[in-house]
Design a protein around this motif. Structure first.
Motif, PDB file in Angstrom:
ATOM      1  N   ASP A   1     -68.356 119.187  24.249  1.00 48.71           N
ATOM      2  CA  ASP A   1     -68.757 119.563  25.617  1.00 48.71           C
ATOM      3  C   ASP A   1     -67.570 120.095  26.435  1.00 48.71           C
ATOM      4  O   ASP A   1     -67.720 120.398  27.614  1.00 48.71           O
ATOM      5  N   ILE A   2     -66.399 120.187  25.803  1.00 45.61           N
ATOM      6  CA  ILE A   2     -65.217 120.703  26.525  1.00 45.61           C
ATOM      7  C   ILE A   2     -64.774 122.022  25.885  1.00 45.61           C
ATOM      8  O   ILE A   2     -64.686 122.131  24.665  1.00 45.61           O
ATOM      9  N   LYS A   3     -64.519 123.014  26.751  1.00 45.44           N
ATOM     10  CA  LYS A   3     -64.091 124.333  26.250  1.00 45.44           C
ATOM     11  C   LYS A   3     -62.805 124.749  26.974  1.00 45.44           C
ATOM     12  O   LYS A   3     -62.595 124.389  28.134  1.00 45.44           O
ATOM     13  N   ALA A   4     -61.993 125.544  26.281  1.00 42.51           N
ATOM     14  CA  ALA A   4     -60.805 126.128  26.926  1.00 42.51           C
ATOM     15  C   ALA A   4     -61.237 127.424  27.613  1.00 42.51           C
ATOM     16  O   ALA A   4     -62.021 128.196  27.066  1.00 42.51           O
ATOM     17  N   ILE A   5     -60.731 127.616  28.827  1.00 42.69           N
ATOM     18  CA  ILE A   5     -61.188 128.738  29.665  1.00 42.69           C
ATOM     19  C   ILE A   5     -60.208 129.913  29.584  1.00 42.69           C
ATOM     20  O   ILE A   5     -58.996 129.715  29.610  1.00 42.69           O
ATOM     21  N   ASP A   6     -60.776 131.124  29.519  1.00 45.47           N
ATOM     22  CA  ASP A   6     -59.980 132.359  29.556  1.00 45.47           C
ATOM     23  C   ASP A   6     -59.308 132.525  30.913  1.00 45.47           C
ATOM     24  O   ASP A   6     -59.971 132.332  31.935  1.00 45.47           O
ATOM     25  N   LEU A   7     -58.043 132.872  30.927  1.00 44.32           N
ATOM     26  CA  LEU A   7     -57.343 133.090  32.199  1.00 44.32           C
ATOM     27  C   LEU A   7     -56.825 134.532  32.219  1.00 44.32           C
ATOM     28  O   LEU A   7     -55.719 134.806  31.732  1.00 44.32           O
ATOM     29  N   PRO A   8     -57.630 135.465  32.742  1.00 45.66           N
ATOM     30  CA  PRO A   8     -57.216 136.872  32.707  1.00 45.66           C
ATOM     31  C   PRO A   8     -55.831 137.099  33.320  1.00 45.66           C
ATOM     32  O   PRO A   8     -55.073 137.941  32.841  1.00 45.66           O
ATOM     33  N   ALA A   9     -55.460 136.325  34.342  1.00 49.30           N
ATOM     34  CA  ALA A   9     -54.152 136.526  34.983  1.00 49.30           C
ATOM     35  C   ALA A   9     -53.000 136.275  34.005  1.00 49.30           C
ATOM     36  O   ALA A   9     -51.896 136.787  34.189  1.00 49.30           O
TER      37      ALA A   9
END
Ligand SMILES: C[S@@+](CC[C@H](N)C(=O)[O-])C[C@H]1O[C@@H](n2cnc3c(N)ncnc32)[C@H](O)[C@@H]1O
Length: 328
Positions: free
Chosen positions: A258-266
């Motif tokens: 239930d945990i995902k790593a998030i994309d950080l465009p910056a």
């Protein structure tokens, strides 16, 4: 290259997904010991429209913030001015600023933040500066460091925050699913100190990085228990070892679907080449200080009402004069 670091540094450089030229740049920058680069955060204590008593340039639009500035000359002793003692600005390493860029991407301001490894207070101050979180507990297990943390927060005007000194497993027991932001700026092997010219014997040894990785996984397992559904966890270190960075994150992601790593465009240009999920590593040859690592995790779901926190957890507001008095 100093003899004691040579083989282990070479081994590390080979593990980081860099081509030969970048490996050499990394090693050269690391061992130059010249990569300390400071930034200053203008604090709530500062007068309106305050400018520091030294010339500054703004931080990068992508990962910086209007209240975070870079001294123009890094020879400046930013801690030697009266304004520093007054708490008008808080100096820290510029890599720390980069490590908190993820907080700019949150869609909503978190209602509550638990900053699990908070002393001396840099990430706490950066998180407050970026997000103005209404309820923020800065936690530090080490008693002396807790005193320094409280002193820094008070001096800089963050008096509406709370401090605590519980172990992460105690937090997991006493405040399950209670925060929509966790900050875990983990104790680590601190390899980036070498790039700043600070001695850190043994930091490249497998036994040291392995021991830290074990502690980090323990802290993280407790931290995610405190995370409310829909909440975010920002993980960061000031070291380069994959065991303490990508592998620690992979360990958590594998055990928690239930945990995902998030994309950080910056931070796209710093995306790690050695993981199959988004996480970011800053290296000392990339021009933003000594380097570090960050990853933003998101727990699926949402929570309308966060569970109540007990009075004991909120017993130490920064505004209160001292913890010793409270203990009596
Ligand atoms: C990298 S430092 C935090 C720096 C701080 N966030 C800042 O930006 O100023 C890591 C902190 O974790 C604390 N720590 C050490 N072992 C810990 C543990 N087992 N659980 C939680 N915190 C720990 C250390 O005392 C230290 O203050």
């Amino acid at each position: 290259m100093p003899a004691e670091v040579q083989p282990s540094v070479l081994k590390l450089a080979q593990k980081l997904g860099l081509d030969i030229e970048e490996q050499n740049n990394f090693i050269e920058s690391l061992l130059s010991g010249t990569k300390a680069q400071s930034a200053v955060v203008i604090t709530p204590t500062a007068p309106k429209d305050y400018t520091p008593p030294f010339s500054t340039i703004p931080t990068d639009n992508l990962w910086g913030h209007p209240s975070i500035l870079i001294p123009n000359s890094q020879d400046q002793k930013v801690g030697s001015h009266t304004d520093y003692n007054q708490g008008y600005y808080y100096p820290l390493d510029i890599s720390s600023v980069w490590e908190t860029a993820a907080l700019n991407t949150l869609h909503q301001t978190p209602r509550r933040c638990l900053d699990l490894c908070a002393a001396p207070g840099g990430k706490t101050i950066l998180a407050q500066t970026r997000l103005h979180i209404p309820l923020h507990i800065a936690n530090e297990v080490h008693p002396k460091r807790l005193g320094i943390l409280r002193h820094n927060l008070k001096r800089c005007g963050f008096t509406h925050l709370y401090t605590q000194r519980l172990r992460p497993d105690q937090w997991a027991d006493q405040a399950p699913e209670s925060f929509d932001l966790l900050i875990v700026d983990a104790p680590c092997s601190g390899q980036s100190l070498i790039a700043k010219g600070i001695k850190n014997p043994g930091c490249f040894n497998q036994s040291v990085t392995g021991g830290n990785a074990k502690r980090q996984k323990g802290i993280l397992l407790s931290a995610i228990q405190c995370l409310a559904p829909g909440g975010y966890l920002l993980y960061s270190t000031c070291t380069y070892a994959p065991d303490e960075n990508e592998k620690a994150m992979a360990y958590i992601l594998k055990r928690n679907p239930d945990i995902k790593a998030i994309d950080l465009p910056a931070l796209k240009s710093w995306q790690s080449q050695i993981s199959d999920f988004p996480c970011y590593r800053l290296m000392p040859h990339q021009g933003v200080g000594a380097g570090g690592f960050c990853c933003l995790l998101h727990k699926e779901g949402n929570t309308d009402n966060l569970p109540e926190l007990s009075d004991e957890l909120l017993a130490w507001p920064v505004a209160q004069s001292s913890i010793t008095q409270l203990d009596e």
